[in-house]
Design an enzyme around this catalytic site. Structure first.
Site, mmCIF file in Angstrom:
data_model
loop_
_atom_site.group_PDB
_atom_site.id
_atom_site.type_symbol
_atom_site.label_atom_id
_atom_site.label_comp_id
_atom_site.label_asym_id
_atom_site.label_seq_id
_atom_site.Cartn_x
_atom_site.Cartn_y
_atom_site.Cartn_z
ATOM 1 N N LYS A 4 0.883 -1.179 0.000
ATOM 2 C CA LYS A 4 0.000 0.000 0.000
ATOM 3 C C LYS A 4 0.912 1.217 0.000
ATOM 4 O O LYS A 4 1.441 1.614 1.030
ATOM 5 C CB LYS A 4 -0.878 -0.018 1.266
ATOM 6 C CG LYS A 4 -2.211 0.698 1.172
ATOM 7 C CD LYS A 4 -2.164 2.159 0.741
ATOM 8 C CE LYS A 4 -1.772 3.111 1.835
ATOM 9 N NZ LYS A 4 -1.679 4.518 1.382
ATOM 10 N N GLU A 52 9.302 1.447 10.827
ATOM 11 C CA GLU A 52 10.338 2.454 10.567
ATOM 12 C C GLU A 52 9.642 3.803 10.641
ATOM 13 O O GLU A 52 8.911 4.181 9.725
ATOM 14 C CB GLU A 52 10.950 2.256 9.170
ATOM 15 C CG GLU A 52 11.728 0.972 8.990
ATOM 16 C CD GLU A 52 13.071 0.974 9.717
ATOM 17 O OE1 GLU A 52 13.507 2.033 10.207
ATOM 18 O OE2 GLU A 52 13.673 -0.106 9.807
ATOM 19 N N CYS A 83 13.787 10.672 6.789
ATOM 20 C CA CYS A 83 13.633 10.368 8.211
ATOM 21 C C CYS A 83 14.957 10.461 8.951
ATOM 22 O O CYS A 83 14.979 10.653 10.157
ATOM 23 C CB CYS A 83 13.035 8.974 8.374
ATOM 24 S SG CYS A 83 13.955 7.769 7.419
ATOM 25 N N GLU A 89 9.870 17.212 13.661
ATOM 26 C CA GLU A 89 10.523 16.652 12.472
ATOM 27 C C GLU A 89 10.263 17.639 11.335
ATOM 28 O O GLU A 89 9.141 17.745 10.841
ATOM 29 C CB GLU A 89 9.936 15.272 12.159
ATOM 30 C CG GLU A 89 10.748 14.521 11.150
ATOM 31 C CD GLU A 89 10.227 13.104 10.875
ATOM 32 O OE1 GLU A 89 9.041 12.828 11.130
ATOM 33 O OE2 GLU A 89 11.024 12.283 10.393
HETATM 34 P P1 NAP Z 1 2.482 8.917 6.971
HETATM 35 O O1 NAP Z 1 1.488 9.986 6.871
HETATM 36 O O2 NAP Z 1 2.629 8.215 8.255
HETATM 37 O O3 NAP Z 1 2.133 7.900 5.806
HETATM 38 C C1 NAP Z 1 2.867 6.730 5.580
HETATM 39 C C2 NAP Z 1 1.985 5.705 4.917
HETATM 40 O O4 NAP Z 1 0.936 5.356 5.808
HETATM 41 C C3 NAP Z 1 1.322 6.163 3.629
HETATM 42 O O5 NAP Z 1 1.202 5.064 2.757
HETATM 43 C C4 NAP Z 1 -0.038 6.592 4.122
HETATM 44 O O6 NAP Z 1 -1.029 6.548 3.128
HETATM 45 C C5 NAP Z 1 -0.323 5.565 5.174
HETATM 46 N N1 NAP Z 1 -1.275 5.998 6.189
HETATM 47 C C6 NAP Z 1 -1.577 7.244 6.597
HETATM 48 N N2 NAP Z 1 -2.504 7.219 7.566
HETATM 49 C C7 NAP Z 1 -2.803 5.917 7.778
HETATM 50 C C8 NAP Z 1 -3.689 5.234 8.649
HETATM 51 N N3 NAP Z 1 -4.451 5.878 9.534
HETATM 52 N N4 NAP Z 1 -3.749 3.891 8.589
HETATM 53 C C9 NAP Z 1 -2.984 3.219 7.712
HETATM 54 N N5 NAP Z 1 -2.131 3.798 6.866
HETATM 55 C C10 NAP Z 1 -2.026 5.136 6.902
HETATM 56 O O7 NAP Z 1 3.935 9.428 6.616
HETATM 57 P P2 NAP Z 1 4.393 10.242 5.338
HETATM 58 O O8 NAP Z 1 3.989 11.644 5.540
HETATM 59 O O9 NAP Z 1 4.001 9.567 4.098
HETATM 60 O O10 NAP Z 1 5.969 10.081 5.424
HETATM 61 C C11 NAP Z 1 6.749 10.860 6.225
HETATM 62 C C12 NAP Z 1 7.104 10.157 7.523
HETATM 63 O O11 NAP Z 1 7.726 8.907 7.256
HETATM 64 C C13 NAP Z 1 8.102 10.907 8.348
HETATM 65 O O12 NAP Z 1 7.736 10.900 9.704
HETATM 66 C C14 NAP Z 1 9.383 10.148 8.141
HETATM 67 O O13 NAP Z 1 10.329 10.310 9.159
HETATM 68 C C15 NAP Z 1 8.902 8.774 8.036
HETATM 69 N N6 NAP Z 1 9.879 7.921 7.350
HETATM 70 C C16 NAP Z 1 10.562 7.014 8.087
HETATM 71 C C17 NAP Z 1 11.524 6.230 7.485
HETATM 72 C C18 NAP Z 1 12.273 5.233 8.293
HETATM 73 O O14 NAP Z 1 12.891 4.362 7.695
HETATM 74 N N7 NAP Z 1 12.265 5.271 9.601
HETATM 75 C C19 NAP Z 1 11.770 6.352 6.118
HETATM 76 C C20 NAP Z 1 11.048 7.295 5.391
HETATM 77 C C21 NAP Z 1 10.102 8.072 6.039
HETATM 78 P P3 NAP Z 1 -1.628 7.908 2.486
HETATM 79 O O15 NAP Z 1 -0.540 8.530 1.734
HETATM 80 O O16 NAP Z 1 -2.735 7.406 1.653
HETATM 81 O O17 NAP Z 1 -2.089 8.742 3.648
#
Ligand code: NAP
Ligand code: MG
Length: 485
Positions: free
Chosen positions: A182, A258, A292, A389
């Protein structure tokens, strides 16, 4: 023909379920925007709960045959995927730029990094080793084997649309799991293109299903509630990660998380300042700060703070901002309008608390979701920006006096993903690296990611590791067999 045109022409800009490309059950769609222009570039189906559950059915139908496929066969599929993705690096890079915005050279680097996960896990696929020993009491043999964890749900963010997907797909294929990916709604096209590539290199129908959905909470929740799903591998924000951990508790689903980070970047007075500036540019500005492991808080010893700030500001000021496809661009747009608004608000608030904006601070006058490379000095150690962040090209600089204070400041956060230390004294570097609460520490390096290294965080940055041998183990369960003969 570009990959985007090819996907659209062949109808593969759609959900991939059980080897078929289909529309959403209720016809819903996601419009994908180009962040450099704010204009639509394509639409893809937005999967429904029924589509998510159909993907679980598809993954379930082939789970046993895939788990029984010889490891060498799975390894060779991964090897072909590595070669195909590497061969098409420029075309994949263009697709990433179109839907995500980053500079082409960075998109190309991402594709090569993404492909390396296929190569690495091609090797790991044939290294699922168990053990056998005689029990201390001599009454039996203790045999331990590793079996595929089962149907895996992979949820990925938009910031590295290719690499965050292959970092999960690679080990899942190596382990013999079937899966549903997804992807983030801002960047579904790269995930679909990877699904198409895997089909071409011989991944059987149903093994890798790709279901974009803007109804992520509902659809991911429904799949997690299906007791056939045994694994969640999530990369994204800590906020969403916590929601999913609670949801996964219902069926005690195995979770690898992650999550977010808040990396400190420490520059000691004995550091090579040129190297520290170069490393800070990489650690802060890779992916436009939307990483991240991005350096989120720069702490510099007072004796070298002015010199560091001056040289770092010069490097930031000379960064060329523009659309990702322009070959001279070093910094592309942010992912979406919300991100640009949030960062503008954060910079304004920090300046109002007394920080100095030495470079940038605003949005360039052009369409799309751009923000200027920005440096903030004289930031108070307790300013809220240091507990946020940032996820953009904004660098707050704080000064410190002692090593003890630097370590305390570095650890003053709920997150613990990455940290960076610059010093000419390796003993100090190792001492500080051991004292910092983070899953990964770079010493005199701003770039740490490597498919052969265990990537992951402590504290609220997550659970488990990706890459390395550990990345394979996340998709395996240990079984103990007690035997007498
Ligand atoms: P996000 O809002 O948490 O979204 C990540 C994924 O989760 C997307 O596919 C999103 O889909 C989905 N999602 C959102 N709300 C959800 C829910 N309630 N239930 C299930 N799935 C849900 O994060 P983002 O804004 O895309 O990415 C940025 C974040 O990722 C930052 O905090 C960054 O630090 C972190 N990150 C961490 C790593 C690591 O390896 N630790 C690597 C890269 C990024 P939709 O797009 O459809 O909402
Ligand atoms: Mg987009």
């Amino acid at each position: 023909m570009s990959i985007l045109d090819d996907l659209v022409a062949s109808g593969r800009n759609r959900l991939l379920i059980g080897g078929e490309w289909r529309d959403a059950s209720d016809g819903a769609e996601i419009t994908v925007l180009d962040p450099a222009t704010a204009e639509p570039i394509a639409s893809v189906p937005s999967g429904s709960v029924a589509d998510g559950l159909a993907a679980v059915d598809a993954a379930s139908a082939v789970a046993a045959s895939w788990a029984a496929t010889p490891p060498r066969d799975r390894a060779e599929i991964l090897r072909r995927a590595f070669e195909a993705l590497t061969d098409r690096a420029d075309a994949f890079a263009e697709l990433i730029v179109r839907e995500m915005g980053k500079a082409f050279r960075e998109a190309r680097a991402e594709v090569l990094y993404a492909a390396e996960f296929f190569r690495w896990f091609s090797g790991e696929a044939v290294r699922n080793l168990g053990s056998i020993s005689t029990a201390p009491g001599g009454d039996k043999r203790i045999i331990s084997v590793h079996q595929p964890v089962g149907i895996s749900l992979l949820v990925t963010p938009w910031n590295f649309p290719a690499a965050m997907a292959t970092r999960k797909i690679g080990p899942a294929i190596a382990a013999g799991c079937t899966m549903i990916l997804k992807p983030a709604s801002d960047t579904p096209l790269t995930a679909l293109a990877i699904g198409a590539l895997l089909e071409e290199v011989g991944v059987p129908p149903g093994v890798v299903n790709v279901v974009p959905s803007a109804r992520s909470g509902e659809v991911v929740g429904a799949m997690l509630d299906d007791p056939r799903v045994r694994k969640l591998s999530f990369t994204g924000s800590t906020e969403v990660g916590k929601v999913l951990l609670e949801r996964a508790a219902r069926h005690v689903v195995n979770c690898s998380m992650e999550l977010g980070g808040n990396a400190p970047f420490l520059v000691f007075s004995d550091a090579d300042i040129d190297a520290a500036v170069e490393g800070a540019m990489v650690a802060k500005m890779r992916n436009g700060g939307q990483s991240c492991i991005a350096a989120n808080r720069i702490y510099v010893h007072a004796a070298v703070a002015a010199e560091f700030a001056e040289r770092f500001s010069a490097a930031m000021a000379s960064t060329r901002v523009g659309p990702g496809m322009d070959p001279s661009t070093e910094l592309g747009p942010l992912i979406n309008r919300q991100a640009a608004d949030d960062i503008a608000g954060l910079v304004e608030a920090t300046a109002s608390h007394g920080a100095r904006v030495t470079v940038g601070g605003g949005r360039p006058d052009r369409p799309g979701f751009f923000f200027e490379p920005t440096v903030l000095t004289d930031v108070a150690p307790d300013d809220p920006i240091l507990a946020t962040e940032i996820f953009g090209p904004v660098a707050p600089i704080v000064t410190f006096e002692t090593e003890e204070e630097a370590v305390a400041l570095a650890n003053d956060t709920l997150w613990g993903l990455a940290a960076y230390v610059y010093t000419g004294d390796l003993a100090r570097g190792l001492r500080v690296a051991e004292a910092i609460e983070a899953g990964m520490v770079g010493i005199n390096r701003g770039l740490i990611s490597d498919p052969a290294a265990p990537f992951g965080g402590v504290k609220e940055s997550g659970l488990g590791r990706e890459g390395a041998h550990e990345g394979l183990m996340e998709f395996l369960e240990t079984k103990y067999i007690a035997a007498t003969w």
